[in-house]
Design a protein around this motif. Structure first.
Motif, PDB file in Angstrom:
ATOM      1  N   ASP A   6      12.852   4.204  14.576  1.00  0.00           N
ATOM      2  CA  ASP A   6      12.830   4.557  15.986  1.00  0.00           C
ATOM      3  C   ASP A   6      14.239   4.458  16.537  1.00  0.00           C
ATOM      4  N   ASP A   8      15.270   3.324  19.229  1.00  0.00           N
ATOM      5  CA  ASP A   8      15.516   2.068  19.933  1.00  0.00           C
ATOM      6  C   ASP A   8      15.505   0.861  19.000  1.00  0.00           C
ATOM      7  N   THR A  10      13.100  -0.572  17.293  1.00  0.00           N
ATOM      8  CA  THR A  10      11.962  -1.480  17.269  1.00  0.00           C
ATOM      9  C   THR A  10      11.165  -1.378  15.977  1.00  0.00           C
ATOM     10  N   ASP A  11      11.360  -0.290  15.224  1.00  0.00           N
ATOM     11  CA  ASP A  11      10.729  -0.222  13.913  1.00  0.00           C
ATOM     12  C   ASP A  11      11.799   0.079  12.879  1.00  0.00           C
ATOM     13  N   GLY A  27       9.897  -3.809  11.284  1.00  0.00           N
ATOM     14  CA  GLY A  27      10.066  -3.908  12.726  1.00  0.00           C
ATOM     15  C   GLY A  27       8.752  -3.739  13.475  1.00  0.00           C
ATOM     16  N   ALA A  28       7.896  -2.870  12.967  1.00  0.00           N
ATOM     17  CA  ALA A  28       6.613  -2.641  13.620  1.00  0.00           C
ATOM     18  C   ALA A  28       5.771  -3.907  13.605  1.00  0.00           C
ATOM     19  N   HIS A  31       8.909  -6.898  15.096  1.00  0.00           N
ATOM     20  CA  HIS A  31       9.518  -6.511  16.379  1.00  0.00           C
ATOM     21  C   HIS A  31      10.987  -6.859  16.532  1.00  0.00           C
ATOM     22  N   ASN A  32      11.523  -7.662  15.667  1.00  0.00           N
ATOM     23  CA  ASN A  32      12.818  -8.255  15.953  1.00  0.00           C
ATOM     24  C   ASN A  32      13.551  -8.521  14.640  1.00  0.00           C
ATOM     25  N   TRP A  33      14.779  -8.051  14.528  1.00  0.00           N
ATOM     26  CA  TRP A  33      15.512  -8.197  13.280  1.00  0.00           C
ATOM     27  C   TRP A  33      15.711  -9.668  12.896  1.00  0.00           C
TER      28      TRP A  33
END
Ligand SMILES: [Zn+2]
Length: 70
Positions: A6, A8, A10-11, A27-28, A31-33
């Motif tokens: 994505d 942005d 987020t995935d 990410g899906a 949500h956060n690296w």
């Protein structure tokens, strides 16, 4: 390294720079690296803390291709 799905960010998926092993949809799910990286590290991945890597999967790290990490 990571591959963004994505714009942005987020995935994303995590890809081993040594052999190409991929963890999809990280990410899906997380949500956060930072959170994703802390989790995969517990499963034997090592490498740079940054998204860009390089990152090594457990298969590669046992061959000591990525012997550096703090
Ligand atoms: Zn690997």
């Amino acid at each position: 390294m990571t591959v963004l799905h994505d714009p942005d960010g987020t995935d994303f998926s995590l890809v081993c720079d040594g052999c190409g092993t991929t963890i999809d949809r990280l990410g899906a799910n997380l949500h956060n690296w930072e959170l994703a990286w802390s989790l995969v590290r517990r499963h034997g991945w090592i490498g740079e803390r940054s998204r860009q890597g390089p990152h090594g999967c457990p298969k590669c790290t046992t061959r000591s291709a990525y012997a550096v990490d703090g």
